[in-house]
Motif scaffolding. Structure first.
Motif, PDB file in Angstrom:
ATOM      1  N   THR A   7       0.804  -1.228   0.000  1.00  0.00           N
ATOM      2  CA  THR A   7       0.000   0.000   0.000  1.00  0.00           C
ATOM      3  C   THR A   7       0.831   1.269   0.000  1.00  0.00           C
ATOM      4  O   THR A   7       0.349   2.326  -0.413  1.00  0.00           O
ATOM      5  N   GLY A   8       2.076   1.190   0.498  1.00  0.00           N
ATOM      6  CA  GLY A   8       2.885   2.391   0.670  1.00  0.00           C
ATOM      7  C   GLY A   8       2.492   3.200   1.885  1.00  0.00           C
ATOM      8  O   GLY A   8       3.016   4.292   2.107  1.00  0.00           O
ATOM      9  N   ARG A   9       1.581   2.669   2.702  1.00  0.00           N
ATOM     10  CA  ARG A   9       1.105   3.387   3.888  1.00  0.00           C
ATOM     11  C   ARG A   9       1.579   2.705   5.162  1.00  0.00           C
ATOM     12  O   ARG A   9       2.015   1.552   5.156  1.00  0.00           O
ATOM     13  N   LEU A  10       1.447   3.421   6.267  1.00  0.00           N
ATOM     14  CA  LEU A  10       1.828   2.896   7.574  1.00  0.00           C
ATOM     15  C   LEU A  10       0.981   1.677   7.927  1.00  0.00           C
ATOM     16  O   LEU A  10      -0.240   1.677   7.773  1.00  0.00           O
ATOM     17  N   ALA A  11       1.639   0.631   8.416  1.00  0.00           N
ATOM     18  CA  ALA A  11       0.971  -0.558   8.924  1.00  0.00           C
ATOM     19  C   ALA A  11       1.470  -0.800  10.345  1.00  0.00           C
ATOM     20  O   ALA A  11       2.479  -0.213  10.765  1.00  0.00           O
ATOM     21  N   LEU A  32      10.317  -7.552  12.047  1.00  0.00           N
ATOM     22  CA  LEU A  32      10.618  -6.119  12.055  1.00  0.00           C
ATOM     23  C   LEU A  32      11.963  -5.835  11.391  1.00  0.00           C
ATOM     24  O   LEU A  32      12.120  -4.819  10.707  1.00  0.00           O
ATOM     25  N   TYR A  33      12.930  -6.706  11.593  1.00  0.00           N
ATOM     26  CA  TYR A  33      14.193  -6.543  10.870  1.00  0.00           C
ATOM     27  C   TYR A  33      13.944  -6.530   9.364  1.00  0.00           C
ATOM     28  O   TYR A  33      14.499  -5.715   8.626  1.00  0.00           O
ATOM     29  N   ASP A  34      13.099  -7.457   8.921  1.00  0.00           N
ATOM     30  CA  ASP A  34      12.817  -7.526   7.496  1.00  0.00           C
ATOM     31  C   ASP A  34      12.113  -6.268   7.001  1.00  0.00           C
ATOM     32  O   ASP A  34      12.484  -5.705   5.966  1.00  0.00           O
ATOM     33  N   ALA A  35      11.103  -5.815   7.728  1.00  0.00           N
ATOM     34  CA  ALA A  35      10.379  -4.607   7.328  1.00  0.00           C
ATOM     35  C   ALA A  35      11.314  -3.407   7.283  1.00  0.00           C
ATOM     36  O   ALA A  35      11.260  -2.588   6.359  1.00  0.00           O
ATOM     37  N   HIS A  36      12.184  -3.304   8.272  1.00  0.00           N
ATOM     38  CA  HIS A  36      13.091  -2.158   8.347  1.00  0.00           C
ATOM     39  C   HIS A  36      14.061  -2.159   7.173  1.00  0.00           C
ATOM     40  O   HIS A  36      14.280  -1.122   6.533  1.00  0.00           O
ATOM     41  N   ARG A  37      14.610  -3.330   6.859  1.00  0.00           N
ATOM     42  CA  ARG A  37      15.573  -3.415   5.761  1.00  0.00           C
ATOM     43  C   ARG A  37      14.886  -3.303   4.397  1.00  0.00           C
ATOM     44  O   ARG A  37      15.538  -2.995   3.399  1.00  0.00           O
ATOM     45  N   SER A  38      13.581  -3.557   4.370  1.00  0.00           N
ATOM     46  CA  SER A  38      12.812  -3.382   3.129  1.00  0.00           C
ATOM     47  C   SER A  38      12.242  -1.976   3.015  1.00  0.00           C
ATOM     48  O   SER A  38      11.503  -1.692   2.082  1.00  0.00           O
ATOM     49  N   MET A  39      12.532  -1.120   3.979  1.00  0.00           N
ATOM     50  CA  MET A  39      12.052   0.264   4.008  1.00  0.00           C
ATOM     51  C   MET A  39      10.528   0.338   4.023  1.00  0.00           C
ATOM     52  O   MET A  39       9.910   1.162   3.353  1.00  0.00           O
ATOM     53  N   ALA A  40       9.906  -0.558   4.781  1.00  0.00           N
ATOM     54  CA  ALA A  40       8.457  -0.581   4.921  1.00  0.00           C
ATOM     55  C   ALA A  40       8.061   0.193   6.175  1.00  0.00           C
ATOM     56  O   ALA A  40       8.547  -0.116   7.267  1.00  0.00           O
TER      57      ALA A  40
END
Length: 580
Positions: free
Chosen positions: A65-69, A86-94
């Motif tokens: 979505t490009g939005r905050l989750a 969370l490591y994955d989300a952070h490194r994926s710039m999510a």
């Protein structure tokens, strides 16, 4: 009207920031927040079976979505389970907001039951990680956390003790304006002029693109056409740059194919566009390099740069393209296009012989058929390991499909949890989890989440009863495979026992029909495809220096096994090459 408590105010702020759902597992210290979600019609609580799944799902939702989750975990062990996702989300710039609920505030630092220090534990996988220690602090701290997650494209963690969550909220708390989208960043005219001069001075230019080219496909194609440049990509750039690309020379990196490696090494100027490509062994050290990225901290992190350009790729190219002179000599481009097509043709031979009759089924064949029968706007979530290979080589992007995975963090078991987050964004859109048996069984409990929420995710299971990528690493290192074999159940029977559609495929002729049946099914489905565990081969050009930890870190490590419809695209591009 009853006075709000802190938990209710917390949830209201999330809603104001555009959060639609909160993924997690309920638990004591989290109960005030879960109850506040229950009473707020604008947000849903999504129960999962493991908090790691919650974090992966939130990260996938944010990427789609490009939005905050958002996701949440209860005190101690509960929120610790969030950390890998969370490591994955952070490194994926999510952009993800994680709520780490905490032990009673009066007991912090006294060795209380389940005590941890989440504000410290999550620092490395977040832009912001802080503890709320009083009700008055909460609104401003949560607003700040949201600004960090959205503004810097990554994770923010808020630790909230359960007793503070239940306290009355401060009266007349200011409603701060919350940033929910990022601006574009334009380089200075001086930087653009310097880059334009470098392009004009170079006889042969290659573009290498990453996920930072999202939304900039037209600008990249216009620029490449004007300067007659081959265009290669990293894995995370595939979905944004490979389709409708007459300059495509494939992918570089661990799973690379085609002529991307040659194009990046035989040019005079290499321009890195929106990529923090991690394998510097694949990048040249004897050509001029310019890098364009919206994140200044990654500029020059992998290569010695001749020019670093801080800017959004789309906006930078909009400014740059009119300033460069059009090149007329396309010999380098045409040579790379031919090399690319020839390389793909050679690889195709590795899987075309009797592939529709081979038992156990070639995984390449599974991926090729999947690519053909999947929807044109499907979302593919791809497990780390050999599924990455099949996804990189067989899933054809078209500008509407999405392809996401743990491409920067490299975690096992990501595909199913990511599919959950992707499907919640749109129940009508086809979401396909390309799962390996090792990754799927690691978080298999959350297949029950699909059933519980009646999510129509389709799991296509590449079941070779082994950890295939690990076996390959061992082979390349000259080691016998050890500890890589899995004793698996009939996963289709497991799926049926859970209340989902499940079918097991052991013969190639059954595959297409099984996939179509699963895709027609209105609820969750699993197709357990028994694949050949020996479908790995090592190319002749390999050396001991090419092995480094998890990554087979060096040039041209190609897992021979075909490239699907990409060879058709390559030949089509070659046919379009103008002849003198």
């Amino acid at each position: 009207m009853a006075k709000q408590n802190v938990a209710e105010q917390f949830v209201d702020i999330l809603v104001r920031a555009g959060v639609k759902r909160l993924y997690g597992v309920v638990g004591d210290s989290l109960n005030p927040v879960v109850d506040a979600v229950r009473r707020n019609a604008a947000i849903d609580w999504i129960t999962v079976r493991h908090e790691e799944t919650a974090a992966f799902a939130a990260g996938a939702e944010a990427q789609i979505t490009g939005r905050l989750a958002a996701c949440a975990g209860s005190c101690g062990p509960g929120n610790l389970h969030l950390i890998n996702g969370l490591y994955d989300a952070h490194r994926s710039m999510a952009p993800v907001l994680a709520l780490a609920s905490h032990i009673p505030s009066s007991e912090i630092g006294l060795g209380y039951f389940q005590e941890t220090h989440p504000d410290r534990l999550f620092q490395e996988c977040s832009h912001y990680s802080e503890l709320i220690s009083s009700p008055k602090q909460m609104p401003r701290l949560l607003d700040t956390a949201i600004q960090h997650a959205v503004g810097r494209s990554g994770v923010s963690v808020v630790a909230l003790p359960g007793d503070i969550a239940a306290e009355p909220a401060p009266e007349k708390a200011a409603e701060a304006a919350i940033v929910t989208s990022r601006p574009t960043v334009r380089p200075s005219d001086a930087e653009i002029d310097r880059l334009a001069r470098m392009v004009d001075e170079a006889g042969k230019v290659t573009l290498f693109c990453g996920s930072g080219t999202a939304g900039a496909h037209a600008e990249v194609m216009e620029f490449a056409g004007k300067i007659k440049s081959p265009v290669g990509h990293a894995l995370r750039g595939k979905e944004f740059i490979q389709y409708d690309n007459p300059f495509d020379v494939g992918m570089s990196g661990l799973l690379g194919y085609g002529a991307a490696y040659e194009a990046t090494h035989e040019c005079d100027l290499l321009i890195l566009l929106g990529t923090d490509f991690p394998y510097n062994a694949f990048l040249p050290d004897d050509v001029r390099i310019a890098q364009v990225d919206v994140r200044p901290e990654v500029l020059g992190r992998r290569s010695k740069l001749d020019l670093a350009v801080w800017g959004d790729v789309k906006e930078t190219l909009r400014c740059l393209t009119p300033r460069v002179r059009e090149k007329t000599n396309r010999r380098f481009l045409d040579r790379m296009l031919k090399k690319h097509a020839d390389a793909l043709e050679g690889v195709v031979k590795a899987y075309t012989r009797r592939v529709d009759k081979h038992v156990p089924i070639h995984p390449e064949y599974v991926a090729a058929v999947l690519d053909e029968v999947a929807d044109d706007d499907a979302v593919f979530t791809i497990d780390t390991g050999m599924c990455n290979v099949w996804g990189a080589r067989y899933i054809s992007p078209n500008g509407r499909r999405r392809i996401i995975g743990s491409f920067s963090h490299g975690s096992m078991a990501n595909a199913l949890p990511m599919a959950i987050g992707a499907q919640f964004t749109d129940r009508r859109r086809q979401v396909i989890s390309m799962s390996g048996d090792g990754g799927f069984s690691m978080l298999m409990g959350d297949f029950l989440t699909l059933v519980q929420h009646d999510l129509p995710v389709k799991v296509v299971l590449f079941d070779n009863s082994s950890l295939g990528m690990v076996e390959l690493e061992m082979l390349v290192a000259g080691l016998p495979s050890y500890g890589t074999t899995n004793k698996n159940p009939d996963f289709a029977a497991v799926a049926r026992a859970c209340g989902a559609h499940g079918i097991r495929v052991e013969k190639p002729k059954e595959l297409a029909g099984a996939l179509k049946d699963a895709f027609r099914h209105k609820g969750p489905a699993l197709v357990d495809v028994v694949t050949d565990p020996n479908a790995l081969s090592i190319p002749p050009k390999i050396s001991a220096e090419m092995v480094s930890g998890f990554a087979l870190s060096a040039s041209k490590i190609v897992l021979a096994g075909g490239v699907g419809r990409m060879v058709q695209m390559a030949r089509s591009n070659l046919r379009n090459v103008p002849r003198p």
